[in-house]
Write an enzyme that holds these catalytic residues in place. Structure first.
Site, PDB file in Angstrom:
ATOM      1  N   LYS A  32      47.846  35.788  39.057  1.00 11.00           N
ATOM      2  CA  LYS A  32      48.080  37.156  39.511  1.00 11.00           C
ATOM      3  C   LYS A  32      46.969  37.596  40.461  1.00 11.00           C
ATOM      4  O   LYS A  32      47.240  38.203  41.505  1.00 11.00           O
ATOM      5  CB  LYS A  32      48.130  38.119  38.316  1.00 11.00           C
ATOM      6  CG  LYS A  32      48.357  39.577  38.728  1.00 11.00           C
ATOM      7  CD  LYS A  32      48.146  40.544  37.580  1.00 11.00           C
ATOM      8  CE  LYS A  32      46.682  40.774  37.302  1.00 11.00           C
ATOM      9  NZ  LYS A  32      46.422  41.907  36.395  1.00 11.00           N
ATOM     10  N   SER A  33      45.728  37.305  40.116  1.00 13.86           N
ATOM     11  CA  SER A  33      44.595  37.755  40.928  1.00 13.86           C
ATOM     12  C   SER A  33      44.633  37.142  42.319  1.00 13.86           C
ATOM     13  O   SER A  33      44.387  37.823  43.325  1.00 13.86           O
ATOM     14  CB  SER A  33      43.281  37.405  40.235  1.00 13.86           C
ATOM     15  OG  SER A  33      43.178  38.055  38.988  1.00 13.86           O
ATOM     16  N   ARG A  37      45.483  39.289  45.943  1.00 17.95           N
ATOM     17  CA  ARG A  37      44.535  39.289  47.068  1.00 17.95           C
ATOM     18  C   ARG A  37      45.141  38.653  48.312  1.00 17.95           C
ATOM     19  O   ARG A  37      44.938  39.145  49.428  1.00 17.95           O
ATOM     20  CB  ARG A  37      43.253  38.559  46.652  1.00 17.95           C
ATOM     21  CG  ARG A  37      42.371  39.381  45.693  1.00 17.95           C
ATOM     22  CD  ARG A  37      41.377  38.508  44.950  1.00 17.95           C
ATOM     23  NE  ARG A  37      40.448  39.311  44.150  1.00 17.95           N
ATOM     24  CZ  ARG A  37      40.768  39.838  42.970  1.00 17.95           C
ATOM     25  NH1 ARG A  37      41.978  39.673  42.460  1.00 17.95           N
ATOM     26  NH2 ARG A  37      39.876  40.563  42.296  1.00 17.95           N
ATOM     27  N   SER A 175      35.235  48.979  36.704  1.00 14.72           N
ATOM     28  CA  SER A 175      36.150  47.950  37.200  1.00 14.72           C
ATOM     29  C   SER A 175      35.619  47.331  38.483  1.00 14.72           C
ATOM     30  O   SER A 175      35.298  48.041  39.441  1.00 14.72           O
ATOM     31  CB  SER A 175      37.538  48.536  37.467  1.00 14.72           C
ATOM     32  OG  SER A 175      38.391  47.572  38.031  1.00 14.72           O
ATOM     33  N   GLN A 177      37.472  45.935  40.448  1.00 16.42           N
ATOM     34  CA  GLN A 177      38.547  46.141  41.425  1.00 16.42           C
ATOM     35  C   GLN A 177      38.207  47.240  42.428  1.00 16.42           C
ATOM     36  O   GLN A 177      38.740  47.235  43.539  1.00 16.42           O
ATOM     37  CB  GLN A 177      39.853  46.460  40.712  1.00 16.42           C
ATOM     38  CG  GLN A 177      40.422  45.277  39.943  1.00 16.42           C
ATOM     39  CD  GLN A 177      41.635  45.647  39.110  1.00 16.42           C
ATOM     40  OE1 GLN A 177      41.973  46.818  38.949  1.00 16.42           O
ATOM     41  NE2 GLN A 177      42.304  44.637  38.575  1.00 16.42           N
ATOM     42  N   GLU A 319      39.428  39.660  30.430  1.00 22.15           N
ATOM     43  CA  GLU A 319      40.854  39.429  30.212  1.00 22.15           C
ATOM     44  C   GLU A 319      41.107  38.484  29.042  1.00 22.15           C
ATOM     45  O   GLU A 319      42.191  38.486  28.459  1.00 22.15           O
ATOM     46  CB  GLU A 319      41.490  38.843  31.481  1.00 22.15           C
ATOM     47  CG  GLU A 319      41.630  39.826  32.626  1.00 22.15           C
ATOM     48  CD  GLU A 319      42.668  40.892  32.342  1.00 22.15           C
ATOM     49  OE1 GLU A 319      43.828  40.531  32.119  1.00 22.15           O
ATOM     50  OE2 GLU A 319      42.317  42.079  32.339  1.00 22.15           O
ATOM     51  N   HIS A 346      41.934  49.687  30.492  1.00 18.07           N
ATOM     52  CA  HIS A 346      42.968  48.787  30.992  1.00 18.07           C
ATOM     53  C   HIS A 346      44.355  49.335  30.653  1.00 18.07           C
ATOM     54  O   HIS A 346      44.532  50.551  30.547  1.00 18.07           O
ATOM     55  CB  HIS A 346      42.741  47.385  30.439  1.00 18.07           C
ATOM     56  CG  HIS A 346      41.670  46.625  31.166  1.00 18.07           C
ATOM     57  ND1 HIS A 346      41.614  45.250  31.230  1.00 18.07           N
ATOM     58  CD2 HIS A 346      40.611  47.059  31.897  1.00 18.07           C
ATOM     59  CE1 HIS A 346      40.585  44.864  31.950  1.00 18.07           C
ATOM     60  NE2 HIS A 346      39.948  45.956  32.354  1.00 18.07           N
TER      61      HIS A 346
END
Length: 436
Positions: A32-33, A37, A175, A177, A319, A346
């Site tokens: 997913k990551s 990206r 985060s 992110q 995670e 989360h």
């Protein structure tokens, strides 16, 4: 109070119990990551890009949909080969973030480059996920953002067709992110971007390294030599082919099954050089009693017949926390999982949710300021709420291998990152072939 509101009533799914050691060879969906990206970088590149073996799941479909809404051509017709052709970005557009942290944090910086307004909203709990530091940082470099309450969803980015860029100071302790989102769009800002973090340590450092490496692969000049400072020079990004690795976080519950059952699980297609924290996972599973090897056939984990307790700082790999907590309640000694206070923000408050649900099975779990203290006790089958959180479902499935009668209220929440999870899991437990 933690967000522990029950999800809507759904048909319960009883986690299968293993009667024999698992012996499975799996080919899992892409990361997913990496997929997220690659989608963003492709949408702001100068030429077309291809994603090979991307993850098709709710989060990545929402990412593709958000970029498509702003004008990028994103074709996801072929499951194994997504095509992205950048176009001038424009509003009005609406981006549904669902419950995805990557969408709500990676797309707003890109929306600042669009001509016209771009609105963002998502699932009800998405409005509770931290977003303020990113909103403040974007405003400080000239992006106009309208919010109804504070600095959370729903919000509207009033795109002006360009972003000035420059230096921002941000507390990204909630985060990583926040930093990744600014960096991914930064090469297209007029002055580039310099992100300076102040505050407690930024979690999930491997994800930041992934962002930097992928930016460089697309042609960006990135300087990350100074601790807590990341600088991206303004410039063009090249369209390219992206090979997406299997998802390591999604593989963790399958690897855990090897430890629980004393069996072996091999993940096919694992690269010799990975952008994901495979070395950290190898260390953690080895400390808990597993044997991890990387060979020509893939990444293999074998159980040794014992699960040991673990005392570990998981700040870089938060995670993994739910599945490691599931292993810990089945271990032969107490565990302490720490450094993960940020996972309260989360999909749900994961620490509070894990403590509540694991204790409901008979475990002795204390929710601490930054993690969990776990003392194994005899467990019993019972209902297990997932709180619409895929990682909670993974944890319950792992425990169900050893404890009959674990009933998940919503296994469908695993579609967030792996729609195939219930079928793959059942096939693994019953001894079928999980190759796809």
């Amino acid at each position: 109070m933690p967000n522990l509101t029950a999800v809507r009533p759904l048909e319960p799914w009883t986690a299968p119990t293993a009667t024999d050691p698992v012996a499975s060879t799996l080919r899992l969906p892409g990361s997913k990551s990496l997929t997220a990206r690659a989608l963003v970088l492709s949408a702001v590149a100068d030429g077309p890009s291809t994603l090979r073996h991307p993850l098709r799941a709710r989060d990545t479909e929402l990412m593709a949909g958000g970029l498509r809404a702003m004008g990028a051509h994103v074709s996801t017709v072929d499951d194994e080969r997504w095509l992205i052709r950048p176009n001038p970005l424009q509003g009005p557009a609406h981006v549904d973030v669902g419950l995805s942290g990557t969408v709500m944090r990676f797309v707003p910086p890109v929306a600042g480059l669009a001509e016209g307004p771009v609105t963002f909203d998502g699932d009800p709990h998405a409005r509770l996920r931290p977003l303020g530091p990113l909103v403040g940082a974007l405003r400080s470099i000239g992006v106009r953002i309208d919010t109804t309450e504070g600095a959370s969803l729903p919000l509207t980015v009033q795109g002006a067709g360009q972003v000035l860029g420059g230096e921002v100071v941000i507390d990204a302790s909630a985060s990583s992110q926040f930093v990744s989102g600014l960096l991914l769009g930064g090469a297209r800002f007029a002055r580039g971007i310099v992100v300076r973090h102040v505050g407690p340590p930024v979690p999930s450092a491997p994800h930041l390294r992934m962002t930097v490496q992928m930016l460089r692969a697309a042609g960006a000049a990135v300087d990350d030599t100074t601790p807590d400072v990341w600088a991206v020079e303004p410039g063009r990004l090249s369209g390219r082919g992206w090979d997406i690795e299997p998802d390591l976080s999604g593989a963790v519950p399958f690897f855990a099954a090897a430890l629980v059952t004393g069996g072996g699980v091999t993940l096919l297609g694992w690269p010799r050089s990975s952008l994901q924290p495979v070395d950290t996972l190898r260390e953690l599973l080895s400390r808990m009693g597993g044997e991890v090897t990387l060979g020509t056939d893939g990444l293999t984990v074998r159980g040794t017949g014992v699960i040991r307790g673990l005392d570990a700082d998981l700040s870089d790999v938060s995670e993994f926390t739910p599945v490691l907590a599931a292993l810990a309640v089945l271990a032969d000694s107490p565990s302490r999982l720490r450094g993960v206070a940020h996972i309260r923000g989360h999909e749900t408050d994961r620490l509070a949710a894990l403590a509540r649900e694991l204790n409901g099975l008979g475990a002795d779990v204390t929710d601490t300021a930054d993690g969990l203290e776990i003392r194994p006790r005899p467990l019993r089958g019972a209902a297990f709420r997932t709180y619409a959180d895929h990682r909670m479902a993974h944890a319950a499935a792992v425990i169900g291998l050893s404890v009959p009668g674990i009933e998940l209220d919503d296994v469908a929440c695993t579609s967030k990152t792996m729609p195939e999870f219930p079928a793959l899991w059942s096939t693994m437990v019953t001894g079928g072939d999980g190759r796809q």
